[in-house]
Scaffold this motif. Structure first.
Motif, mmCIF file in Angstrom:
data_model
loop_
_atom_site.group_PDB
_atom_site.id
_atom_site.type_symbol
_atom_site.label_atom_id
_atom_site.label_comp_id
_atom_site.label_asym_id
_atom_site.label_seq_id
_atom_site.Cartn_x
_atom_site.Cartn_y
_atom_site.Cartn_z
ATOM 1 N N LEU A 40 -107.424 31.109 -80.209
ATOM 2 C CA LEU A 40 -106.223 31.804 -80.672
ATOM 3 C C LEU A 40 -105.138 30.861 -81.174
ATOM 4 N N PHE A 41 -104.927 29.756 -80.475
ATOM 5 C CA PHE A 41 -103.759 28.929 -80.775
ATOM 6 C C PHE A 41 -104.070 27.584 -81.414
ATOM 7 N N PHE A 42 -105.231 27.042 -81.151
ATOM 8 C CA PHE A 42 -105.572 25.767 -81.768
ATOM 9 C C PHE A 42 -106.345 25.985 -83.068
ATOM 10 N N ARG A 43 -107.241 26.959 -83.055
ATOM 11 C CA ARG A 43 -107.986 27.304 -84.280
ATOM 12 C C ARG A 43 -107.272 28.367 -85.102
ATOM 13 N N GLU A 44 -106.274 29.024 -84.486
ATOM 14 C CA GLU A 44 -105.446 30.042 -85.128
ATOM 15 C C GLU A 44 -106.245 31.232 -85.665
ATOM 16 N N LEU A 45 -107.225 31.672 -84.883
ATOM 17 C CA LEU A 45 -107.974 32.870 -85.236
ATOM 18 C C LEU A 45 -107.186 34.092 -84.786
ATOM 19 N N THR A 46 -107.438 35.203 -85.427
ATOM 20 C CA THR A 46 -106.819 36.457 -84.989
ATOM 21 C C THR A 46 -107.560 36.965 -83.757
ATOM 22 N N GLN A 47 -106.957 37.905 -83.062
ATOM 23 C CA GLN A 47 -107.624 38.494 -81.902
ATOM 24 C C GLN A 47 -108.933 39.154 -82.318
ATOM 25 N N THR A 48 -108.951 39.769 -83.467
ATOM 26 C CA THR A 48 -110.170 40.409 -83.956
ATOM 27 C C THR A 48 -111.254 39.369 -84.218
ATOM 28 N N GLU A 49 -110.887 38.238 -84.823
ATOM 29 C CA GLU A 49 -111.860 37.176 -85.086
ATOM 30 C C GLU A 49 -112.391 36.580 -83.787
ATOM 31 N N VAL A 50 -111.511 36.407 -82.810
ATOM 32 C CA VAL A 50 -111.932 35.894 -81.511
ATOM 33 C C VAL A 50 -112.877 36.888 -80.836
ATOM 34 N N ALA A 51 -112.539 38.154 -80.920
ATOM 35 C CA ALA A 51 -113.385 39.191 -80.331
ATOM 36 C C ALA A 51 -114.787 39.142 -80.929
ATOM 37 N N GLU A 52 -114.874 39.013 -82.229
ATOM 38 C CA GLU A 52 -116.178 38.930 -82.888
ATOM 39 C C GLU A 52 -116.936 37.676 -82.453
ATOM 40 N N ALA A 53 -116.230 36.550 -82.364
ATOM 41 C CA ALA A 53 -116.871 35.289 -81.982
ATOM 42 C C ALA A 53 -117.396 35.316 -80.551
ATOM 43 N N LEU A 54 -116.690 36.031 -79.678
ATOM 44 C CA LEU A 54 -117.061 36.050 -78.259
ATOM 45 C C LEU A 54 -117.806 37.314 -77.840
ATOM 46 N N GLY A 55 -117.995 38.228 -78.759
ATOM 47 C CA GLY A 55 -118.698 39.467 -78.424
ATOM 48 C C GLY A 55 -117.891 40.395 -77.543
ATOM 49 N N LEU A 56 -116.592 40.408 -77.754
ATOM 50 C CA LEU A 56 -115.689 41.253 -76.973
ATOM 51 C C LEU A 56 -114.984 42.231 -77.892
#
Length: 87
Positions: free
Chosen positions: A46-62
């Motif tokens: 979220l903060f170092f790679r600056e992904l959105t919550q949606t992008e993080v959710a997709e990356a982590l399967g959440l």
């Protein structure tokens, strides 16, 4: 107006960044070590790679909602570890 038509807009299109003093970076990294591996990964994305919550959710399967809830917990833990000295 586009940035090409008005050069003053170019500055506002650039990503703003800041550098923390070394003491603050050390404190931040020490605080990050107090998080779980999952929480550290979440904060990193979220903060170092600056992904959105949606992008993080997709990356982590959440779900995005789960990312939101877990990031609130992780940031709360960081605040607790750092005490009142929050950047």
């Amino acid at each position: 107006l586009s940035a090409e038509a008005d050069p003053r807009l170019v500055h506002s299109l650039r990503q703003e960044s800041f550098a923390l003093p070394i003491e603050d970076r050390i404190g931040l990294y020490d605080a990050l070590d107090k998080l779980t591996a999952f929480q550290r990964r979440l904060i990193y994305l979220l903060f170092f790679r600056e992904l959105t919550q949606t992008e993080v959710a997709e990356a982590l399967g959440l779900t995005q909602k789960k990312v939101s809830r877990e990031s609130i917990k992780a940031l709360g833990r960081l605040k607790q570890v750092l005490g009142r000295r929050v950047f």
